[in-house]
Design an enzyme around this catalytic site. Structure first.
Site, PDB file in Angstrom:
ATOM      1  N   GLU A 215     -84.607  19.960   5.492  1.00 46.06           N
ATOM      2  CA  GLU A 215     -85.044  19.750   6.875  1.00 46.06           C
ATOM      3  C   GLU A 215     -86.315  20.556   7.086  1.00 46.06           C
ATOM      4  OE1 GLU A 215     -81.934  21.043   9.523  1.00 46.06           O
ATOM      5  OE2 GLU A 215     -80.410  20.058   8.309  1.00 46.06           O
TER       6      GLU A 215
ATOM      7  N   LYS B 214     -88.579  23.370   8.561  1.00 42.47           N
ATOM      8  CA  LYS B 214     -88.287  24.672   9.171  1.00 42.47           C
ATOM      9  C   LYS B 214     -89.259  24.826  10.329  1.00 42.47           C
ATOM     10  CE  LYS B 214     -87.357  29.488   8.059  1.00 42.47           C
ATOM     11  NZ  LYS B 214     -87.910  30.101   9.251  1.00 42.47           N
TER      12      LYS B 214
ATOM     13  N   ARG C 219     -84.431  30.107  17.693  1.00 40.09           N
ATOM     14  CA  ARG C 219     -83.124  29.491  17.533  1.00 40.09           C
ATOM     15  C   ARG C 219     -82.377  29.491  18.855  1.00 40.09           C
ATOM     16  NH1 ARG C 219     -79.875  30.858  12.182  1.00 40.09           N
ATOM     17  NH2 ARG C 219     -77.981  29.646  12.457  1.00 40.09           N
TER      18      ARG C 219
ATOM     19  N   LYS D 147     -84.408  29.078   2.430  1.00 38.55           N
ATOM     20  CA  LYS D 147     -85.638  28.813   3.180  1.00 38.55           C
ATOM     21  C   LYS D 147     -86.841  28.852   2.259  1.00 38.55           C
ATOM     22  CE  LYS D 147     -85.790  33.535   4.836  1.00 38.55           C
ATOM     23  NZ  LYS D 147     -85.913  34.434   5.946  1.00 38.55           N
TER      24      LYS D 147
ATOM     25  N   GLU E  94     -83.494  24.524  16.830  1.00 37.11           N
ATOM     26  CA  GLU E  94     -84.679  25.366  16.994  1.00 37.11           C
ATOM     27  C   GLU E  94     -85.495  24.777  18.133  1.00 37.11           C
ATOM     28  OE1 GLU E  94     -85.020  28.049  15.041  1.00 37.11           O
ATOM     29  OE2 GLU E  94     -87.162  28.540  14.985  1.00 37.11           O
TER      30      GLU E  94
ATOM     31  N   ARG F   3     -81.002  33.851  19.148  1.00 40.24           N
ATOM     32  CA  ARG F   3     -80.683  34.302  17.788  1.00 40.24           C
ATOM     33  C   ARG F   3     -79.914  35.628  17.804  1.00 40.24           C
ATOM     34  NH1 ARG F   3     -80.083  36.871  13.851  1.00 40.24           N
ATOM     35  NH2 ARG F   3     -81.238  36.932  11.899  1.00 40.24           N
TER      36      ARG F   3
ATOM     37  N   PHE G   3     -79.876  21.133  14.497  1.00 40.46           N
ATOM     38  CA  PHE G   3     -79.663  21.083  13.045  1.00 40.46           C
ATOM     39  C   PHE G   3     -78.231  21.362  12.599  1.00 40.46           C
ATOM     40  CE2 PHE G   3     -81.846  25.256  13.755  1.00 40.46           C
ATOM     41  CZ  PHE G   3     -80.785  26.102  13.446  1.00 40.46           C
TER      42      PHE G   3
ATOM     43  N   ARG H 293     -75.486  35.508   5.279  1.00 45.36           N
ATOM     44  CA  ARG H 293     -76.636  34.998   4.564  1.00 45.36           C
ATOM     45  C   ARG H 293     -76.118  34.505   3.235  1.00 45.36           C
ATOM     46  NH1 ARG H 293     -81.814  35.914   5.860  1.00 45.36           N
ATOM     47  NH2 ARG H 293     -81.439  37.601   7.304  1.00 45.36           N
TER      48      ARG H 293
HETATM   49  P1  AMP Z   1     -85.839  33.373   8.982  1.00 46.14           P
HETATM   50  O1  AMP Z   1     -85.870  33.819  10.431  1.00 46.14           O
HETATM   51  O2  AMP Z   1     -87.192  33.336   8.341  1.00 46.14           O
HETATM   52  O3  AMP Z   1     -84.774  34.080   8.186  1.00 46.14           O
HETATM   53  O4  AMP Z   1     -85.388  31.842   8.966  1.00 46.14           O
HETATM   54  C1  AMP Z   1     -84.184  31.375   9.500  1.00 46.14           C
HETATM   55  C2  AMP Z   1     -84.448  30.753  10.848  1.00 46.14           C
HETATM   56  O5  AMP Z   1     -85.153  29.528  10.727  1.00 46.14           O
HETATM   57  C3  AMP Z   1     -83.190  30.342  11.578  1.00 46.14           C
HETATM   58  O6  AMP Z   1     -82.603  31.433  12.220  1.00 46.14           O
HETATM   59  C4  AMP Z   1     -83.719  29.309  12.566  1.00 46.14           C
HETATM   60  O7  AMP Z   1     -84.122  29.963  13.759  1.00 46.14           O
HETATM   61  C5  AMP Z   1     -84.972  28.782  11.912  1.00 46.14           C
HETATM   62  N1  AMP Z   1     -84.950  27.340  11.600  1.00 46.14           N
HETATM   63  C6  AMP Z   1     -85.993  26.497  11.794  1.00 46.14           C
HETATM   64  N2  AMP Z   1     -85.692  25.263  11.380  1.00 46.14           N
HETATM   65  C7  AMP Z   1     -84.421  25.279  10.922  1.00 46.14           C
HETATM   66  C8  AMP Z   1     -83.560  24.293  10.350  1.00 46.14           C
HETATM   67  N3  AMP Z   1     -83.938  23.028  10.174  1.00 46.14           N
HETATM   68  N4  AMP Z   1     -82.308  24.705   9.974  1.00 46.14           N
HETATM   69  C9  AMP Z   1     -81.907  25.984  10.133  1.00 46.14           C
HETATM   70  N5  AMP Z   1     -82.696  26.948  10.661  1.00 46.14           N
HETATM   71  C10 AMP Z   1     -83.942  26.610  11.050  1.00 46.14           C
END
Ligand code: AMP
Length: 580
Positions: free
Chosen positions: A246, A248, A253, A420, A298, A268, A338, A414
């Site tokens: 998907e 990002k 969130r 990601k 998101e 979040r 999502f 996690r």
């Molecule tokens: P990070 O904050 O870099 O650890 O990335 C995780 C965050 O990406 C999640 O907490 C979401 O807020 C965001 N996110 C954006 N797009 C998506 C998606 N398609 N699926 C899950 N999380 C997503």
């Protein structure tokens, strides 16, 4: 339990700078408390009368509290404030005045809790007077130490330095004799975010009770989190022959909780943000077809005419308390859904991702304007990942989220069920690090003007519930950022190193570990100075050439910062990267 007994424990907690001692003191406290008080004690320890995500605030500013103290102990507000300035803490002022007063009877923990809750709930005409008189009556019914701690609760200045994992450790130790039940307790906590509920269930019904805790609409679920991997090849190894991808989205969130027509939104970091996003609430009402549901997505500012995603700096302007309607018109959000965790009375987190996604598709209106499904592609090959990645990045998005098809929703965890893939930062380090502000260096030269010359930051050791130092940051801040750090640190300054902070380096002053800063750096190196991930040989990890990317206080709690485990992985990934 009498409130004075609880106040004695507060004194002990305040007096220690060792985390293990915090656990022992708390465990002793839980053993002595009645089962019906355990939950309330968990909230009070954190200076609250409700779980942290509930917007139940006592709502009294310093002036109002000073009036209440004065009224209780026959002093004017001015006299109270004078004493407060002399002592440096309003609690110490209240304690001194209370010590000259013969208190009337003595309230129990439950009695104090209920009065504080009453103060939080007053509304409408005459609220100020009702709050002041209830607090002043309450202060007359507790001992001086009790008064000291109570007045810090409305002002959010009770600094006992106790984190959630420490409370969970202590609950396990109190009832089971060791800390081995913390993971079980964490399971219940991840589903409800309600420490009081988990603690009370544990004391009433033991581990069976904890294991049967399910998601509850209205109580935020601790979010599932993603792992990082250095290459598409490695991702495929972890995810299997077939997986979902998907975009990002670089927004924030949002968890949507819907129970018939009652809708709540959580961020979040599990704050209730319903009031800030009337456009999303309206969208859920019209475009989510379910009696009850918990879904995640998101939110991102989006231009429907040009179908353009706006950059994070624009989206984040929507995080505000005032003029929310006006901003909602100016910068409408779209929520890209999502995941689905709960549907029509059933917790579906144990269903595989594939099944949850199908159900999610079935409840989102096809032609909706506010709630849209995130695009999903089922992929098999490295080249497909690269193509999709390039496509989304060219649209201004952050990268990809790859998801394992057969994985349950792992609340609060996690794992490699989500991987990601972000646009690579400049330099070798593949991702930024979310650090916690631990201390501040006083400004010298030009920087005296900002009151801050640099900061000491750390990451989170989630096993030990400790914050460990990882870098100092001075040159990587702009003038405005220095000023902002100054404002923040004035509020969070503490007299000595908090018990949960583990650092050999001493800044000019310590702050309560609360604020998360996203930091980019060139590399992670081994370091004898920093305590992050320190091994037997005394070597920890450090960030080289750190630069502030953004303040993340609005969406991350200190415990959501990057963990030591992640730092270790990032460290070894950069080696793999360089070998190529
Ligand atoms: P990070 O904050 O870099 O650890 O990335 C995780 C965050 O990406 C999640 O907490 C979401 O807020 C965001 N996110 C954006 N797009 C998506 C998606 N398609 N699926 C899950 N999380 C997503």
């Amino acid at each position: 339990m009498k409130f004075s007994t609880l106040a004695e424990y507060f004194e002990k907690l305040e007096g220690t700078s060792k985390r293990l001692e915090l656990i022992d003191i708390l465990s002793d406290l839980f053993k002595k408390a009645e089962t019906s008080e355990i939950g309330k004690i968990c909230y009070l320890i954190q200076g609250r009368v409700a779980p942290f995500y509930e917007p139940t605030e006592i709502g009294m500013a310093e002036n109002m509290v000073a009036v209440a103290i004065g009224r209780a102990f026959n002093k004017s507000k001015e006299e109270v404030i004078k004493l407060y300035l002399k002592k440096g803490n309003i609690g110490l002022a209240a304690e001194e005045l209370a010590s000259k007063y013969k208190h009337k009877g003595e309230l129990s923990v439950t009695g104090v809790f209920e009065e504080l809750l009453k103060i939080a709930k007053f509304e409408g005409v005459g609220t100020v007077e009702k709050k002041v008189s209830t607090l002043s009556d309450l202060l007359k019914k507790v001992n001086p130490k009790g008064a000291k701690h109570i007045v810090n609760i409305p002002l959010d200045t009770l600094r006992l330095g106790v984190g959630d994992p420490t409370i969970l450790d202590a609950l396990s130790l109190a009832k089971h004799g060791d800390k081995s039940l913390r993971p079980t307790l964490e399971g219940g906590y991840n589903k409800t975010s309600d420490l009081g509920l988990v603690a009370e269930t544990f004391f009433k019904k033991g581990t069976t009770g904890i294991k049967s805790i399910e998601l509850i609409v209205g109580k935020p679920v601790r979010p599932a989190l993603a792992e990082r991997l250095p290459s598409a090849d490695e991702a495929i190894k972890r995810l299997g022959k077939e997986f979902a991808a998907e975009p990002k989205f670089d927004g924030f969130r949002v968890a949507v909780h819907k129970n018939k027509d009652k809708i709540s939104l959580f961020s979040r970091n599990l704050e209730n943000t319903t009031h800030a996003f009337p456009d999303l609430v309206g969208g859920v009402e019209k475009e989510v077809k379910a009696e009850s549901a918990i879904l995640e997505g998101e939110a991102i500012a989006y231009n429907p005419q040009t179908q353009e995603f706006l950059p994070f700096q624009e989206t984040t302007k929507r995080r505000r308390k005032y003029k929310v309607e006006e901003m909602a018109k100016k910068l409408p959000l779209v929520l890209f859904a999502f995941d689905l965790l709960y549907l029509n009375g059933r917790d579906i987190t144990q269903k595989p991702y594939k099944g949850r996604r199908k159900l999610l598709e079935s409840i989102i209106a096809k032609d909706g304007l506010v709630i849209k499904l995130s695009e999903e592609r089922i992929l098999h090959k490295t080249s497909e990942i690269t193509d999709f990645f390039n496509e989304v990045v060219s649209e201004g998005l952050e990268g990809l989220m790859l998801k394992k098809l057969d994985s349950p929703y792992i609340a609060g965890g996690r794992g490699f069920h989500w991987v990601k893939f972000k646009r690579s930062q400049a330099g070798a380090l593949v991702d930024t690090v979310d650090c916690v502000l631990l201390g501040v260096y006083a400004g010298k030269g030009k920087r005296t003007e900002f009151g801050v010359g640099g900061v000491l930051v750390g990451v989170y050791d989630d096993k030990k519930d400790e914050f460990v130092s990882i870098t100092r940051l001075g040159t990587g801040l702009t003038d405005d950022e220095f000023r902002r750090v100054h404002e923040i640190s004035k509020k969070l300054k503490v007299e000595r190193k908090p018990a949960r902070v583990n650092s050999d380096i001493k800044p000019s002053f310590w702050v309560e570990p609360k604020i998360v800063l996203e930091i980019a750096s060139d590399e992670i190196t081994r370091s004898p100075i920093h305590t992050a991930g320190r091994d037997k040989d005394g070597s920890g990890y450090a960030l080289r050439f750190p630069r502030l990317v953004k303040f993340r206080e609005a969406d991350k709690r200190a415990e959501d910062a990057t963990t030591v485990e992640e730092i270790k992985k990032l460290y070894s990934q950069q080696f793999n990267h360089r070998k190529k």
